[in-house]
Design a protein around this motif. Sequence first.
Motif, short mmCIF file in Angstrom:
data_model
loop_
_atom_site.label_atom_id
_atom_site.label_comp_id
_atom_site.label_asym_id
_atom_site.label_seq_id
_atom_site.Cartn_x
_atom_site.Cartn_y
_atom_site.Cartn_z
N PRO A 477 0.69 -1.19 -0.81
CA PRO A 477 0.34 0.17 0.00
C PRO A 477 0.96 1.29 -0.09
O PRO A 477 2.16 1.41 0.19
N ASP A 478 0.43 2.16 -1.05
CA ASP A 478 1.17 3.34 -0.42
C ASP A 478 0.24 4.84 -0.58
O ASP A 478 -0.99 4.67 -1.64
N GLU A 479 -0.01 5.62 0.13
CA GLU A 479 -0.73 7.13 0.63
C GLU A 479 -0.65 7.39 -1.09
O GLU A 479 -1.87 8.12 -1.95
N LYS A 480 0.39 7.92 -1.93
CA LYS A 480 0.57 8.85 -3.08
C LYS A 480 0.02 7.84 -4.15
O LYS A 480 -1.23 8.02 -4.93
N TRP A 481 0.37 6.61 -4.40
CA TRP A 481 0.41 5.95 -5.68
C TRP A 481 -0.61 4.76 -5.24
O TRP A 481 -1.26 3.91 -7.33
N GLY A 482 -1.36 4.98 -4.56
CA GLY A 482 -2.34 3.66 -4.25
C GLY A 482 -1.02 2.59 -3.70
O GLY A 482 -1.66 1.16 -2.85
N GLU A 483 -0.41 1.57 -5.12
CA GLU A 483 0.06 0.38 -4.43
C GLU A 483 1.29 1.22 -5.20
O GLU A 483 1.74 1.36 -6.00
N THR A 484 2.40 0.35 -4.41
CA THR A 484 4.33 0.24 -5.15
C THR A 484 5.09 -1.45 -4.39
O THR A 484 4.50 -1.93 -4.18
#
Length: 546
Positions: A477-484
Amino acid sequence: MTQPGIYDRDLDKGDANYVPLSPVGFLKRAATVFPNRTAVIHGDLRYTYAQFYERVRRFASALKARGIGKGDTVSVLSPNIPALLEAHYAVPMLGAVLNALNTRLDAPTIAFILEHGESKAVLSECSLNGVMGEALAQTKNRPGIVIDIVDPVEPDGPRVGTTDYETMLRDEGDPTFVHSLPPDEWDALALNYTSGTTGNPKGVVYHHRGAYLNAMSNALTFGVNNRSVYLWTLPMFHCNGWTYTWAVTAACGTHVCLRRVDPALIFPMIRDYGVTHMCGAPIVLTMLIHAPADQKVEFSQRVEVCTGGAAPPSAVIAKMEGMGFNVTHMYGMTECYGPSTVCEWQPDWDAMDLSERAPLMARQGVAMVALEEQRVADPETLIDVPRDGETIGMLMLKSNTVMRGYLKNPDATRDALGTGWLNTGDLAVMHEDGYVEIKDRAKDIIISGGENISSLEVEEVLFKHPDIMEAAVVAAPDEKWGETPCAFVTMAPGREGTVDAAQVIAYCKENMARFKAPTKVVFGPLPKTATGKIQKFVLRSRAKEL
């Protein structure tokens, strides 16, 4: 009323011109044509094809005398030793169904399989009788027949049966037992359980026709013939050894049994027995590459190696070639008898250097001879994707070598086969030359900022790092990209601590589009299923906690 055509009159199917296809017949032919040829090697044991056939007939007749017949499930828990190979012929000779159990399963899972498959007989090798004993104690309907397999190579272990395998063959078996082929080639031949990631495993049902065709297809595709020596580095329980249990016999080659995958055993066996062919998951190749130097015994012949699962990274291909192996990449799954597509070698690849041909060799390729058709399509509309090597769709298969379905699970069978195609669950592209390339499992694709990132593509780069032995990439999960991408890596022996996460990330950015590079790297051993597949669902759970 439509009148029958000229070919529908007096040209009927009968005993003289129609025989059900079954791999059981391969052994009878081999014993007839090459009775004195070495069929099986196991330690100091050698069985000719005549002896192999006699042992199988003893086995089948003993089971029949104990009440085993058509449609009865016979479960076998054993390493790659002659008894398990013999079961691939003796059990289906009776019209019974062979259930080769995964030797890495725990007792509750084995107990579930014995109950779900309604096993009538169990054969268990002594070194595995600890877990089998626990499993039998947990079953509500204990199989009526329990036989110990005492392997002379490693005879130690507890006993759970009423007698042992060799005693049964000697005292109860009839070496002249007359058997026949199944009346219907659609009859169930084998029951194989998927390793699964969550919940109970599903029971995949094979039929005689599919096993016969896939075995013949494998022998032809992999170049197995009567001079071949096949080393059993692939578990016989896995898709019935990808049907090589029957394919090697069909070609009248030699089976070399191997209890465990160990480079210290494999290299000398290749040299001493003149091994020409072997199969295995990518981890087997990795083990051979990273074996200590004193275990890497030299041998004069080139060895053909077939690998499945994830595409072999170019670094793995290069290192295997340097050690005397030719790597062929195949693709398959339990639901289609193991290998169904192959990265068929093209003549113009001969002139290419490794950097040019490795990406071509890593594709899943084209349909094998027995596979009727493969396609990459939208799973909802069933419209094929363009042959541009970029548009992602679902890989779908149609063939006589697709399972009958899942035992006692009509909903799962319908989901897998309901469109008239086997939905593999693998996302792929179709190249202009008709070669398929899998990009990811549908559940493993990473969507970062609206862009699709193939975990396999990132893993390919990680495998090229000289200090990395294994790698698996999942979404975090990534706040900016959704997921990385999040990479989990195992370092090569002796190379632990030589690089840190920042260095691995920088390496990836130098060798691929920067947005595809992992944002996190975790070092350590990778969790695997009982068949050696990396458990990405476990890694996804870990990634959410980072």
